[in-house]
Each structure stands twice: as C-alpha cells, then as structure tokens.
Design an enzyme around this catalytic site. Sequence first.
Site, short mmCIF file in Angstrom:
data_model
loop_
_atom_site.label_atom_id
_atom_site.label_comp_id
_atom_site.label_asym_id
_atom_site.label_seq_id
_atom_site.Cartn_x
_atom_site.Cartn_y
_atom_site.Cartn_z
N THR A 108 3.27 22.25 -36.98
CA THR A 108 4.05 22.83 -35.88
C THR A 108 3.91 24.34 -36.03
O THR A 108 4.51 24.95 -36.92
CB THR A 108 5.52 22.40 -35.95
OG1 THR A 108 5.59 20.99 -35.85
CG2 THR A 108 6.31 23.02 -34.80
N LYS A 112 4.83 20.94 -28.56
CA LYS A 112 5.63 20.59 -29.74
C LYS A 112 6.85 21.50 -29.85
O LYS A 112 7.93 21.06 -30.26
CB LYS A 112 4.76 20.69 -30.99
CG LYS A 112 5.50 20.43 -32.30
CD LYS A 112 6.15 19.06 -32.35
CE LYS A 112 6.76 18.82 -33.72
NZ LYS A 112 7.54 17.56 -33.78
#
Length: 305
Positions: free
Chosen positions: A100, A175
């Site tokens: 991420t 994300k």
Amino acid sequence: MADTAKIGFIGLGWMGRGMASNLMRAGHPLMVKGNRDRTPVDALVAQGAVEADSPRAMAEGCDIIHLCLSNSAQVEAVIRGENGILAAGRPGLIVIDTTTADPVSTAALAAEMDAAGMILVDAPLGRTPKEAEEGTLDAMVGCDDATFAKVRPIIECWAGNITHVGGSGDGHRMKLVMNFISMGYAALYAEALTMGVKAGLAPQAIQSVIGGSRLSNGFFDTFMRAAVDRERDVHKFTITNAAKDTRYAAAMAMDAGMANPLGGAIRNAFAQMEAVGKGDHYVPWLADHTAELNGLDLEAAAKKG
C-alpha cells in the site's frame, strides 16, 4: 511467461508468506528475500525456494518480482538502492508491487523503471492474512492492458478477485480509497462503542444489534470480535500501517485539490495512538484507546457484558 516464470518475492510478512507459498504451490520456481523474521524464509527454502542475498541478485535471476513491503520508502530502497532492482539492468523484468504505497512515489519509480526497460505494476491487496494463505486475496491492478494480460495468471496464484482498475498508479490510488473507508470505519466504530458503553449499553448489545443490521460488514465483524470478544489476533493490521495509509490518502486528496475534512479526523485518530507508543497495536485496539481517553475501561466493560 506465466507457465515458466521464475518468481522473486521480497517482503515475507503476514501477507507475503501466504502469497509466496501459493506461488510455489502453483509450480513457479521461487527466489525469496526476507527481513528480520527468518521463519518464513527458512520455511520456504525448506520447500525448495532459493534465498537471494540482494534485490539486484534476485532481479538478475527472475522474470517477475513481487514486493510486499510496509511503505514507499522501503519500496524505493529496494528498487533504487546500490544493490537494488534497477542496478541489475534487466530489460523486460516485471515488478509487481503489492505494497500500500504513495501513488506519487509509484509514478516516479514507474518512470525510472520504464527508462531502464523494466515494468512496474501496482497491485495492492485487499483482505487479510487468512485469505493470503488461501490464495483468495483481492488485487487492484494498475498497468497497461498488455502487461495486465501477462501478469494476471501470476496474480491468480494468490488472488481470487482481480480488478484491472486502470493505468500505472491507479491500483495504489484505489487502495488508498479503500483504506480511507476501512480506517474510517475503525475510527467510527471505536467512538460508537465508547459512546454506547458510556451511555449505559453493554458492548455485546452494540455488537449484536449493528452486526445483525444492514450496517454490518466483514470489517465490522472482525473489529468487534477483537474489541468486544477480545480475540486479539483476528484483525491483524497495525496502527503504524493505518497511520501511514491515512497519511498517504491525505496527501492524495491534497494533490487532487479537494477538501478532505473527514480524512483529517481519521488520520488524527491513528496519529495520536501512534504518537503515544501504541503503533504496534492492531487497529481494533483503537477502541480501547478511545475508551481510555474517555475514562472507560472497555475490556472490563466487555467482560462484564
């Protein structure tokens, strides 16, 4: 390439070790590089994986490398470092970054790799270590259509729900939107629990009523199992990672030129907990922290019922 691809994997944490195992089970020759925890490295080597001594060595011997790291600074070091992936000078190499990450960093790295004849694919993850072990993670993939066709069979080894969301960087953008929502849930649930218990409700009543309503979801379930049922390992995502993700989301919102008042409140909830030394706690323990700030012992209230 998918049938014979030599795969590298850097970052064998809670998610990475399950993903790497699934790549091996699919028959791919695997090269790994770990960090502090030797357990997953030793386990995979015992199953036939080869350990690399540097990202450069891995790049020289693999067709595709997965990264599953904690933040963009780590990704940058692995790619740009003295013995990093770029130093291998391997045209045609594909790197699948499941971290991420900060989309601004992703864009810069993708451009550098493109100039070296390499390709960076961003494919961050959804779900938990349980799904990583089962090979049923979610993947949000950012790359061009031709590259997506190449990497999809590889990603299918560890993901059950694969979405090609757009071009380079779009996977990481998606994300951050997802984690903005999920960490928003966490902050909201923590405050709702404190509000209800302070007002005289049992934590179990809040869990049961909301859990049986249209407001329920998978995140609510594991959050409440941790915060109310006290299952400490059911929702394994740290406050440090949550704080990082909410910072990246805030930066993305700022870069887009939008007002993001809820984002600021969510980010501060995790920043405050990290600042007092609780970064290694899991996200549901934000409920304990919020309760404590309001003079409430949530664990005691949960035991009382």
